[in-house]
Design an enzyme around this catalytic site. Sequence first.
Site, PDB file in Angstrom:
ATOM      1  CG  HIS A   1      -6.316   1.778   5.296  1.00  0.00           C
ATOM      2  ND1 HIS A   1      -5.566   2.957   5.380  1.00  0.00           N
ATOM      3  CD2 HIS A   1      -4.491   1.465   5.046  1.00  0.00           C
ATOM      4  CE1 HIS A   1      -4.126   2.414   6.269  1.00  0.00           C
ATOM      5  NE2 HIS A   1      -3.795   1.386   5.519  1.00  0.00           N
TER       6      HIS A   1
ATOM      7  N   GLY B   1       2.754   2.102  10.994  1.00  0.00           N
ATOM      8  CA  GLY B   1       3.685   3.199  10.672  1.00  0.00           C
ATOM      9  C   GLY B   1       3.748   3.740  12.153  1.00  0.00           C
TER      10      GLY B   1
ATOM     11  CD  GLU C   1      -3.539  -2.680   7.280  1.00  0.00           C
ATOM     12  OE1 GLU C   1      -1.933  -2.578   6.435  1.00  0.00           O
ATOM     13  OE2 GLU C   1      -3.413  -1.208   7.115  1.00  0.00           O
TER      14      GLU C   1
ATOM     15  CB  SER D   1       4.924  -1.383  11.824  1.00  0.00           C
ATOM     16  OG  SER D   1       4.644  -0.117  12.461  1.00  0.00           O
TER      17      SER D   1
ATOM     18  CG  ASN E   1      -2.038   0.849   1.661  1.00  0.00           C
ATOM     19  OD1 ASN E   1      -1.922   1.780   0.689  1.00  0.00           O
ATOM     20  ND2 ASN E   1      -2.272   1.436   2.432  1.00  0.00           N
TER      21      ASN E   1
ATOM     22  CE  LYS F   1      -0.225   3.137   4.895  1.00  0.00           C
ATOM     23  NZ  LYS F   1       0.116   3.676   6.373  1.00  0.00           N
TER      24      LYS F   1
ATOM     25  CD  GLU G   1      -2.308   5.406   6.543  1.00  0.00           C
ATOM     26  OE1 GLU G   1      -2.378   5.350   5.235  1.00  0.00           O
ATOM     27  OE2 GLU G   1      -1.998   4.805   6.949  1.00  0.00           O
TER      28      GLU G   1
END
Length: 256
Positions: A95, A173, A167, A214, A10, A12, A97
Amino acid sequence: MNRIPVVAGNWKMNKTPAEAAELARALVSAVGGLLGVEVVLCPPFVSLHVVGEIVKGTRIGLGAQNLHWEKSGAFTGEVSAPMLAGWCAHVIVGHSERRQYFGETDQTVNKKAKAALAHKLTPIICVGETLSEYEAGETSEVVTRQVWQAYADLNRDEAERTLIAYEPVWAIGTGKAATGVGANAVIGLNIRGIIADLFGSATADGLRVLYGGSVTPANIVEFMAQPDIDGGLVGGASLKAPDFEAIVKAAAQAKA
Ligand code: 13P
């Protein structure tokens, strides 16, 4: 059940089309012919075309990072499933985010998954608890709800055409990945278990579930050693060709 591992990158909101092309070329030469693993690159919309041309004829697949559930209409800035269908085979849905910054809910995730499936795209459905939910001991409840609602009104055939990524938001991150055992427990109980309740154990056994958060060349081996983890959804490390190559190769070897 012999599930072929999947490693999806991904990207992003990173890489211009020129930079995306450069990364895609490096990955084609590194893992473009690798057997025993499915690799999917998910660049931003504007790079789907250029990356698609580069991976054409290789074993690397292409995915988008989002879609709208309507086919067309007055939805400025959005991209629909039929638009993507000619370009790629996968699309990331829900996702964290998007849930966190763009107001996506369990209901819109469900609509997006259905739209993807209706146009023969494979949705990579993302679930996972936030840090505060994790600390409050709500992981099972949250992940169960997210899976339940994402798959609402899907039939078995549709469910079998999906991928899921677990996730944990606190691991994305942050450099603080979950443990292999911890992620495996959530995936076994709250993802594969719920899919078994909804669609039967054969569907649950066949479903491929990825871990994301991560992931690095150093920890992928631990995740792939878990019985319920079938691959990775990789963010930061997917932007560096040598790291992504190492992760893909480790995933292929782990289940060989
Ligand atoms: P990182 O690998 O950068 O933690 O991101 C994970 C992720 O969100 C993939 O979708």
